[in-house]
Structures are given as C-alpha cells and as structure tokens.
Design a protein around this motif. Structure first.
Motif, mmCIF file in Angstrom:
data_model
loop_
_atom_site.group_PDB
_atom_site.id
_atom_site.type_symbol
_atom_site.label_atom_id
_atom_site.label_comp_id
_atom_site.label_asym_id
_atom_site.label_seq_id
_atom_site.Cartn_x
_atom_site.Cartn_y
_atom_site.Cartn_z
ATOM 1 N N ASP A 101 58.906 58.761 56.158
ATOM 2 C CA ASP A 101 57.945 59.800 55.784
ATOM 3 C C ASP A 101 57.245 59.536 54.457
ATOM 4 N N TYR A 102 57.888 58.819 53.561
ATOM 5 C CA TYR A 102 57.270 58.513 52.270
ATOM 6 C C TYR A 102 56.025 57.609 52.373
ATOM 7 N N PRO A 103 56.052 56.523 53.182
ATOM 8 C CA PRO A 103 54.939 55.566 53.143
ATOM 9 C C PRO A 103 53.549 56.168 53.279
ATOM 10 N N PRO A 104 53.312 57.117 54.219
ATOM 11 C CA PRO A 104 51.957 57.688 54.306
ATOM 12 C C PRO A 104 51.525 58.443 53.050
ATOM 13 N N LEU A 105 52.476 58.926 52.266
ATOM 14 C CA LEU A 105 52.153 59.674 51.055
ATOM 15 C C LEU A 105 51.548 58.781 49.975
ATOM 16 N N PHE A 106 51.809 57.476 50.073
ATOM 17 C CA PHE A 106 51.377 56.559 49.016
ATOM 18 C C PHE A 106 50.460 55.445 49.528
ATOM 19 N N GLU A 107 49.767 55.727 50.633
ATOM 20 C CA GLU A 107 48.851 54.733 51.199
ATOM 21 C C GLU A 107 47.744 54.337 50.217
ATOM 22 N N ASP A 108 47.341 55.278 49.379
ATOM 23 C CA ASP A 108 46.256 55.009 48.426
ATOM 24 C C ASP A 108 46.766 54.727 47.011
ATOM 25 N N ASP A 109 48.046 54.462 46.902
ATOM 26 C CA ASP A 109 48.650 54.197 45.600
ATOM 27 C C ASP A 109 49.375 52.854 45.669
ATOM 28 N N PRO A 110 48.693 51.747 45.351
ATOM 29 C CA PRO A 110 49.307 50.423 45.504
ATOM 30 C C PRO A 110 50.545 50.222 44.632
ATOM 31 N N VAL A 111 50.577 50.852 43.475
ATOM 32 C CA VAL A 111 51.729 50.683 42.586
ATOM 33 C C VAL A 111 52.988 51.277 43.205
ATOM 34 N N PHE A 112 52.894 52.547 43.642
ATOM 35 C CA PHE A 112 54.078 53.182 44.216
ATOM 36 C C PHE A 112 54.372 52.674 45.623
ATOM 37 N N SER A 113 53.370 52.215 46.331
ATOM 38 C CA SER A 113 53.619 51.606 47.641
ATOM 39 C C SER A 113 54.497 50.372 47.493
ATOM 40 N N ALA A 114 54.216 49.572 46.489
ATOM 41 C CA ALA A 114 55.009 48.362 46.254
ATOM 42 C C ALA A 114 56.431 48.723 45.848
ATOM 43 N N LYS A 115 56.565 49.714 44.957
ATOM 44 C CA LYS A 115 57.902 50.152 44.543
ATOM 45 C C LYS A 115 58.671 50.699 45.745
ATOM 46 N N LEU A 116 57.980 51.456 46.584
ATOM 47 C CA LEU A 116 58.627 52.048 47.751
ATOM 48 C C LEU A 116 59.101 50.968 48.720
ATOM 49 N N ARG A 117 58.307 49.946 48.938
ATOM 50 C CA ARG A 117 58.723 48.862 49.833
ATOM 51 C C ARG A 117 59.982 48.174 49.304
ATOM 52 N N SER A 118 60.060 48.017 47.994
ATOM 53 C CA SER A 118 61.254 47.424 47.401
ATOM 54 C C SER A 118 62.478 48.291 47.644
ATOM 55 N N VAL A 119 62.279 49.601 47.585
ATOM 56 C CA VAL A 119 63.389 50.536 47.794
ATOM 57 C C VAL A 119 63.800 50.584 49.265
ATOM 58 N N THR A 120 62.838 50.803 50.151
ATOM 59 C CA THR A 120 63.175 50.983 51.565
ATOM 60 C C THR A 120 63.756 49.724 52.198
ATOM 61 N N SER A 121 63.348 48.561 51.713
ATOM 62 C CA SER A 121 63.875 47.316 52.282
ATOM 63 C C SER A 121 65.363 47.159 52.022
ATOM 64 N N ARG A 122 65.882 47.889 51.034
ATOM 65 C CA ARG A 122 67.298 47.790 50.680
ATOM 66 C C ARG A 122 68.130 48.954 51.204
ATOM 67 N N PHE A 123 67.494 49.948 51.796
ATOM 68 C CA PHE A 123 68.218 51.116 52.294
ATOM 69 C C PHE A 123 69.003 50.782 53.563
ATOM 70 N N ARG A 124 70.254 51.219 53.591
ATOM 71 C CA ARG A 124 71.083 51.112 54.787
ATOM 72 C C ARG A 124 71.907 52.391 54.909
#
Length: 248
Positions: A88-111
């Motif tokens: 649900d977070y990714p669509p919230l930051f589609e227009d924010d490249p800085v937080f999109s990158a941070k979010l990808r770093s976070v979600t890739s490590r979630f288990r």
C-alpha cells in the motif's frame, strides 16, 4: 544474522508476550536483533480507509526508521501491517523519488516471521514442544496478499507433541479487516462468529495464526460465546511465535 524487528502496534502495546516469544525463537536461531527507537504505528488504518494524504507523514516515519537500519532483514510479526508497507505504501510515493528509493530498500528486506525462519534461515524445526491439538487461521493479508501459506504449517508440523487439525474454511476471513469491523460491526460480528464455529467444530484446544489483529478478534468472539454458553470449553488463542517458543 542481523535483523530489525517490526512488531506492529498490537504486539508492541497489547500482546508483548508475542514479541518476547519471537525474540526468544530468533535469538536461539542465531539472530542478532534490533528495534528502531523511532518506529511507531505504520498507518495501516489510515491507508485502508483511503486517507492517502494523512498516511504519508506516518509512512515516512516508518520508512525513515527502517531505512536507517542496515540489518540484513526486517522481520514482521503482523502480516496486515507488513502488507500495508509492502503493497500500500508504493502508490503514496510515486511522485517522490527520494522516498520511493528508501521504500524499495525497506520493502526488499521485509519478511514475515515464519517466512523468514523457513525461507531465509532454512529451518523448519525450531526445537519447540507443545503437546496440544492446534488449528490454524489462515489470515487474509498474510495468505492472500503476502503469499504466506506453507511456512507456518511446516513449522507447526515439526513441533514435538503438537497435533494439527485443519479447520473447515481455514482461509475464510475472520471479519476484522481493520476499520471494517468498526464501519460494519454487524457484518463483522457474523463473520467472526462463523469463523469461531469452525474453530469449535475442529475440536482443537488452541487456535493460532500469524496476524495479531485477527487473533484478537477471534479471542474476543470466543470469550463472548463462552460467557453466553454457546461454547462449553476453553479454547486458547496464541500467536504462532508463542507456540514456537514453547517447551511444554
């Protein structure tokens, strides 16, 4: 292995015994655990209700707290909250490249907790013993949206003394659904009663799962049914982490 723990509000504030059990299990498996000081609510209730603008500031706090952690994985004890962050977070930051990158770093490590143990650590027997009959609620967010299906059952299958009983319609919603239970209490109430009837009919002594909000909803409904005489025995409700930490 170094991991950051994501307990979720319900574990953090209402069911700390679940968090303690999870930490015990993970430490026995050789994990070094941290918990970010600034992690608070992920805003799942807001985003589920459609309040995108209101969610962003809360989401940013969660993203920053876990982006600052450089641990190998982030282990979640609450599937519904993990789903909010991952899906649900990714669509919230589609227009924010800085937080999109941070979010990808976070979600890739979630288990999810059981996913991490089985898929990342390669462990299916954590050395637990729990001589009781147990049934498992396959919660919506974890099962359908995160794809966590076999991992919890593999772990339960290797708990000494545990007899697993599959309830009918195990993957049917318990009716909680976050704010759904507040917005549609009559429908939600009937759904959890239906879920409880299948738990009762299974004959199990204990019902478990990986999602604390669902378990809270089920526990409350079973308690009400016990008080009105609809249920004539006690059925324990336990997060799977507590069973995996058991030495009975």
């Amino acid at each position: 292995m170094k991991i950051a723990l994501f307990p979720g509000c319900m574990v953090d504030m209402i069911y700390p015994e679940t968090g303690i059990a999870a930490v015990n299990v993970l430490e026995r498996l050789g994990c070094e655990i941290s918990l970010p000081d600034k992690q608070v609510c992920c805003g799942q209730g807001l985003v589920n209700s459609g309040y995108a603008d209101g969610t962003r500031s809360v989401a940013k706090n969660t993203i920053k707290a876990y982006d600052a952690c450089k641990e190998d994985f982030i282990v979640s004890l609450t599937g519904s909250c993990m789903n909010a962050i991952v899906n649900d977070y990714p669509p919230l930051f589609e227009d924010d490249p800085v937080f999109s990158a941070k979010l990808r770093s976070v979600t890739s490590r979630f288990r999810e907790f059981t996913q991490f143990i089985v898929d990342e650590l390669g462990v299916t027997d954590v050395g637990a013993s729990f001589p009781h009959t147990v049934t498992f609620h396959k919660s919506c967010h974890s099962t359908r949206l995160l794809g966590i299906k076999e991992q919890p059952l593999k772990l339960l299958d290797n708990v000494a003394g545990l007899q697993y009983i599959e309830m009918e319609h195990a993957d049917r919603c318990c009716g909680f659904g976050g704010t759904f239970s507040f917005k549609e209490p009559e429908i939600s109430g009937e759904m959890v009663r239906e879920k409880c009837r299948t738990i009762i009919e299974s004959g199990a002594e204990v019902v478990t799962g990986v999602d604390s909000p669902c378990l809270m909803n089920i526990k409350g409904a079973l308690s009400r049914m016990r008080s009105t005489g609809e249920l004539d025995r006690d059925i324990r409700v336990m997060h799977i982490a507590r069973i995996l930490d058991a030495k009975e």
